[in-house]
Each structure stands twice: as structure tokens, then as C-alpha cells.
Design an enzyme around this catalytic site. Structure first.
Site, PDB file in Angstrom:
ATOM      1  NE  ARG A 175     -75.527 -73.392 -65.903  1.00  0.00           N
ATOM      2  CZ  ARG A 175     -75.461 -72.350 -65.353  1.00  0.00           C
ATOM      3  NH1 ARG A 175     -75.868 -72.149 -64.227  1.00  0.00           N
ATOM      4  NH2 ARG A 175     -74.060 -71.945 -65.780  1.00  0.00           N
ATOM      5  CB  CYS A 233     -72.644 -72.406 -58.085  1.00  0.00           C
ATOM      6  SG  CYS A 233     -72.067 -70.897 -57.738  1.00  0.00           S
TER       7      CYS A 233
END
Length: 278
Positions: A175, A233
Site C-alpha cells: 500500500r 496508517c
């Protein structure tokens, strides 16, 4: 004060005259809800706390799990029995991310004695700890949240910290690199951020690696006790777990709660891809 507690330590403290308040934060991204699992069996005395409803505000432009309303958060903690001068232990049934979110919020709002059960519910049962389906009826606590005791970053703060210090991206590497993005508008990372998947902070049993190993890992990423460190995050949940790991290693860090879900939603914000900070 150590940021984590072992199952054996929790068993000992729970048998004391003044046991810690126990909070069960079972949660999984995308569900199913954690309450049915809690009702089927939890550590005796533990009160269920809903991450989406009590540890976060409504999803929107500030991200998928923005800060909760502070007054509502305080009310939820008091209903669970949290007091200003009573120890709190939080746990979940998975990777420790949800428990870390509650740990961080309590620290951010001024509670000075809160720890995460290392290894979560699995560590408790593996040590022979019992479970119960009986719901507790705790006396109301007196905790009054006072935000600001722990580091909090807004989007612009995170961008600036990436330039002057170390900004760690706690998501999975793919990611960060922008190879996949299953949830947010676009893949990639905040320019200047360093990839540091929080999953690498724990062993296969879900327990944190020893503090010296964590310190060495973070030092290799540029994060030391002498460096200003920030973490983000996807939505401020797994990032809280990385802040917890840093605390175990003795390294203070701030959390960008809005994280990638807030950053990437604004098409005016720059996005870096690939393995390098950019």
C-alpha cells in the site's frame, strides 16, 4: 510505566484488592462486529468498547476513524469504570491494533496508567486464563479527558515532520508503494514518509518483539529517541499500534489520526509511490 502487560502479570493484578479496569476492544476492519464475540466469552470483568462508535467520530473528510467527540469519549470511559487514578488494561482479539487505538486515546486525553495486553485474548487463553459470558456492572469512573497529553498530528503537521524528522507509514508495504489500494481513493504515501509496517513489530504469536529488537528496527529506519517521530496508517488504528511499539522501544512518537484516508481524499495533496520516501 511499561506500555504493555503480560497475561501472567494481568492475572496477578486482577486478583489484587484494586484490580485494573479491563476494556475489550474487539474489532476487525470491515467487520464482523466485535460485540457478539465479546458476549460469547471475555476476560472476567472486561467491559466491551466499540471502536467505531466510541473510539472514533463519524467517517468523513477527516478520515475513516477521526477523533471521537472528547466529551462522548469521556462518558464512554466513565461508563466502563475508568477512573483517573485507577490502572486500565485494554485488549482485543486480533493484532492488537484496536486495543492500541484505545490505549493511545486514553494517553492523549491524560490517563497516565494504561497498558495493552501483549498478545491480546490469545495470550490470555494460552496462559490458562478463563473466559466468561457474564457481563460486568462496573461502578462509574471519574475520568475526565484532557486532550493534549500525547502527540497529535494534523495533515500539514505530518507533511512538515516528514521533512524535518521521521514520519513512519505503518501500513503494509504494497500500500505504501502504491501497488494496491483496497480502501482509499489512491495508493502511495505521504512524500518523505518511510515504510515501516507495524505487522513487523510482533512475532507470529502476536506479541511484541523485545524492546531492544524494536529499538534496533526503528533506529535502522532513522527513528531514535533523539529524533522527532510521527506515525500514520490508513485511518489511525494500526498507526496507534506502531506508536505503542515505539513506546515499548522507549521512543516517543506522535500520531496522525486522519492518516492516509484523510490525506488521499484531498486531491490537492501530493502522493508519492514506489519504495523510496520520495
Amino acid at each position: 510505566m511499561n506500555a504493555i502487560i503480560t497475561a501472567s502479570e494481568l492475572a496477578s493484578e486482577s486478583a489484587a484488592a484494586q484490580p485494573p479496569v479491563l476494556l475489550d476492544i474487539r474489532w476487525q476492519l470491515g467487520g464482523p462486529p466485535g460485540r457478539p464475540e465479546y458476549e460469547a466469552g471475555h476476560i472476567p470483568g472486561a467491559v466491551y468498547i466499540d471502536l467505531d462508535g466510541e473510539l472514533a467520530g463519524p467517517a468523513g473528510e477527516r478520515g475513516r476513524h477521526p477523533l471521537p467527540d472528547v466529551a462522548a469519549f469521556g462518558a464512554a470511559m466513565r461508563r466502563a469504570g475508568v477512573g483517573a487514578d485507577r490502572a486500565v488494561v485494554v485488549y482485543d482479539g486480533g493484532q492488537g491494533w484496536a486495543a492500541a487505538r484505545c490505549w493511545w486515546l486514553l494517553r492523549w486525553t491524560g490517563h497516565t496508567d494504561v497498558r495493552v495486553l501483549d498478545g491480546g485474548l490469545a495470550a490470555w487463553t494460552a496462559s490458562g486464563g478463563a473466559l466468561t459470558a457474564e457481563a460486568p456492572a462496573p461502578e462509574a469512573g471519574d475520568f475526565e479527558p484532557e486532550p493534549g497529553a500525547a502527540g497529535l498530528l494534523a495533515a500539514d503537521d505530518a507533511a512538515a515532520l516528514a521533512r524535518r524528522g521521521v514520519l513512519l507509514d505503518a501500513r503494509a508495504g504494497e500500500r505504501y508503494r502504491g501497488e494496491v489500494e483496497p480502501i482509499d481513493r489512491v495508493g502511495g504515501h505521504i512524500p518523505g514518509a518511510v515504510s515501516a509496517p507495524t505487522a513487523e513489530n510482533v512475532a507470529e504469536n502476536g506479541r511484541f518483539h523485545p524492546a531492544p529488537e524494536l529499538a534496533a528496527r526503528f533506529a535502522s529506519l532513522g527513528a531514535t529517541g533523539e529524533t522527532e517521530v510521527g506515525v500514520y496508517c490508513g485511518s489511525g488504528v494500526s498507526g496507534a499500534h506502531e506508536v505503542l511499539a515505539l513506546a515499548v522501544a522507549g521512543i516517543p512518537a506522535a500520531l496522525y489520526v486522519g492518516s492516509w484516508s484523510e490525506w488521499s481524499a484531498d486531491i490537492a495533496r501530493p502522493v508519492a509511490t514506489g519504495a523510496e520516501p520520495g
